[in-house]
Design a protein around this motif. Sequence first.
Motif, PDB file in Angstrom:
ATOM      1  N   UNK A 138       0.800  -1.222   0.000  1.00  0.00           N
ATOM      2  CA  UNK A 138       0.000   0.000   0.000  1.00  0.00           C
ATOM      3  C   UNK A 138       0.837   1.279   0.000  1.00  0.00           C
ATOM      4  N   UNK A 139       0.531   2.158  -0.928  1.00  0.00           N
ATOM      5  CA  UNK A 139       1.243   3.416  -1.025  1.00  0.00           C
ATOM      6  C   UNK A 139       1.087   4.289   0.195  1.00  0.00           C
ATOM      7  N   UNK A 140      -0.098   4.252   0.817  1.00  0.00           N
ATOM      8  CA  UNK A 140      -0.324   5.083   1.995  1.00  0.00           C
ATOM      9  C   UNK A 140       0.557   4.648   3.170  1.00  0.00           C
ATOM     10  N   UNK A 141       0.834   3.350   3.256  1.00  0.00           N
ATOM     11  CA  UNK A 141       1.721   2.852   4.305  1.00  0.00           C
ATOM     12  C   UNK A 141       3.158   3.295   4.031  1.00  0.00           C
ATOM     13  N   UNK A 142       3.597   3.191   2.772  1.00  0.00           N
ATOM     14  CA  UNK A 142       4.952   3.615   2.408  1.00  0.00           C
ATOM     15  C   UNK A 142       5.136   5.096   2.719  1.00  0.00           C
ATOM     16  N   UNK A 143       4.124   5.912   2.387  1.00  0.00           N
ATOM     17  CA  UNK A 143       4.209   7.355   2.650  1.00  0.00           C
ATOM     18  C   UNK A 143       4.360   7.641   4.139  1.00  0.00           C
ATOM     19  N   UNK A 144       3.590   6.939   4.959  1.00  0.00           N
ATOM     20  CA  UNK A 144       3.649   7.211   6.401  1.00  0.00           C
ATOM     21  C   UNK A 144       4.955   6.719   7.019  1.00  0.00           C
ATOM     22  N   UNK A 145       5.462   5.573   6.548  1.00  0.00           N
ATOM     23  CA  UNK A 145       6.686   5.025   7.118  1.00  0.00           C
ATOM     24  C   UNK A 145       7.922   5.812   6.701  1.00  0.00           C
ATOM     25  N   UNK A 146       7.915   6.374   5.489  1.00  0.00           N
ATOM     26  CA  UNK A 146       9.089   7.083   4.984  1.00  0.00           C
ATOM     27  C   UNK A 146       8.997   8.596   5.183  1.00  0.00           C
ATOM     28  N   UNK A 147       7.777   9.105   5.348  1.00  0.00           N
ATOM     29  CA  UNK A 147       7.591  10.552   5.408  1.00  0.00           C
ATOM     30  C   UNK A 147       7.723  11.220   4.047  1.00  0.00           C
ATOM     31  N   UNK A 148       7.610  10.432   2.956  1.00  0.00           N
ATOM     32  CA  UNK A 148       7.774  10.954   1.596  1.00  0.00           C
ATOM     33  C   UNK A 148       6.489  10.709   0.805  1.00  0.00           C
ATOM     34  N   UNK A 149       6.050  11.738   0.078  1.00  0.00           N
ATOM     35  CA  UNK A 149       4.873  11.565  -0.781  1.00  0.00           C
ATOM     36  C   UNK A 149       5.083  10.370  -1.701  1.00  0.00           C
ATOM     37  N   UNK A 150       4.081   9.504  -1.770  1.00  0.00           N
ATOM     38  CA  UNK A 150       4.199   8.254  -2.523  1.00  0.00           C
ATOM     39  C   UNK A 150       3.074   8.133  -3.535  1.00  0.00           C
ATOM     40  N   UNK A 151       3.421   7.730  -4.727  1.00  0.00           N
ATOM     41  CA  UNK A 151       2.437   7.459  -5.779  1.00  0.00           C
ATOM     42  C   UNK A 151       2.518   5.972  -6.111  1.00  0.00           C
ATOM     43  N   UNK A 152       1.376   5.308  -6.079  1.00  0.00           N
ATOM     44  CA  UNK A 152       1.335   3.860  -6.320  1.00  0.00           C
ATOM     45  C   UNK A 152       0.064   3.511  -7.085  1.00  0.00           C
ATOM     46  N   UNK A 153      -0.143   2.207  -7.291  1.00  0.00           N
ATOM     47  CA  UNK A 153      -1.348   1.720  -7.973  1.00  0.00           C
ATOM     48  C   UNK A 153      -1.448   2.309  -9.386  1.00  0.00           C
ATOM     49  N   UNK A 154      -0.369   2.191 -10.137  1.00  0.00           N
ATOM     50  CA  UNK A 154      -0.283   2.832 -11.445  1.00  0.00           C
ATOM     51  C   UNK A 154      -1.196   2.216 -12.497  1.00  0.00           C
ATOM     52  N   UNK A 155      -1.484   0.936 -12.390  1.00  0.00           N
ATOM     53  CA  UNK A 155      -2.149   0.250 -13.499  1.00  0.00           C
ATOM     54  C   UNK A 155      -3.657   0.516 -13.578  1.00  0.00           C
ATOM     55  N   UNK A 156      -4.274   0.879 -12.455  1.00  0.00           N
ATOM     56  CA  UNK A 156      -5.744   0.915 -12.428  1.00  0.00           C
ATOM     57  C   UNK A 156      -6.331   2.019 -13.294  1.00  0.00           C
ATOM     58  N   UNK A 157      -5.650   3.154 -13.443  1.00  0.00           N
ATOM     59  CA  UNK A 157      -6.208   4.232 -14.268  1.00  0.00           C
ATOM     60  C   UNK A 157      -6.265   3.808 -15.732  1.00  0.00           C
TER      61      UNK A 157
END
Length: 402
Positions: A138-157
Amino acid sequence: MTRVIGLISGTSVDGIDAALVEISGTDINLQVELVAGETYPYPDSLREQILAVCAGASLSMAELAELDDAIAFQFAQAAQEIQGNSPSASLIGSHGQTVYHRPPVKQGSQQTLEEPLPTSPSSHLPITQLGYTLQLGRGEVIAQLTGIKTISNFRVADIAAKGQGAPLVSRVDAYLLSSPTQHRCIQNIGGIGNLTYLPARQGNWLEAICGWDTGPGNALLDLAVQHFSHGSQTYDQDGNWARQGTPCQALVEQWLSEDFFHLSPPKSTGRELFGVDYLNRCLAESTAYHLSPADTLATLTELTASSIVHSYHNFLPKMPDEVLLCGGGGRNLYLKQRLQALMESVQVRTTDEAGVSGDFKEAIAFAVLAYWRSLGIPGNLPQVTGAAAAVPLGNVYAPIES
């Protein structure tokens, strides 16, 4: 320059490829410098669980949530480690770990995206004809753990726009690896193979780009090595084991009758087709030929090489002047030699020779896709994925300060 981290674990599930890059420009002026690249293996138990899920193992929703978070933790850890003592990145592009991919129903099949499907017998909900894809971590977990804005889930759009959701890196390939004079194929060989055909940068060259999944890359080979070594090896280094065998051409031709190889692009595939069940079928069919393990590995290597060349001859507008390999298969010297032999006059090289790391090209690509998403720039090429429109890719998650 924008400092971005790209993260991906491919269908081989070897580990997390992390690339720390500096990016400037937007399209034809796109510039990417690789600051650091590293592969971080999964813990053995987590890798085994991922491979089991990819092979169809059942999970409860609670187990799925735990797996999703466990993968996200590994991705976050990779993002933190790749930075080392370097200045912090301002953005992460995380592809995640694909555990399921179902392409959309193609035009011309019994049912198309424009025709309603019947409702599922197990529910009152209509069955969708859009593709479906699931990447864990999950991108939201990566963002919270690293403190860096994260973009994920690229394929769904892309899938929401009626595309295959793959291959997604073709637009990046176009701006980083096209040539003003040569027609090139960028051939990624991960667990699954995919190509981007790049005509020379002349006229409306961008509209002439095409690409698709070619079929198995390393997936069947890796599974066969694990089978024959009783789990003591996970891949055939440099293709040395396969090199000792002799390919069975009759089996290669038999396996090339698989419907996927004859399906017109756009098309995509995964372990759902070229996985454990497919390998077991190959092993069963090979018994009639009394093949040694080395012979079987040579034959599976020949299938990967032959399926790529078959795809070029049948679906490309013209054969390329050169092929640039990337991904783990680019390091398989025997596979590279077989490709060169089957390509005859077409030169087979690696993307490293064109200035882009073959080991980390996919991670670099998802860093670029995240960068483009932050600028509102589309990341897909509709003629490659089959999408109805070019759209920005990825969901954006910003860390929340406590």
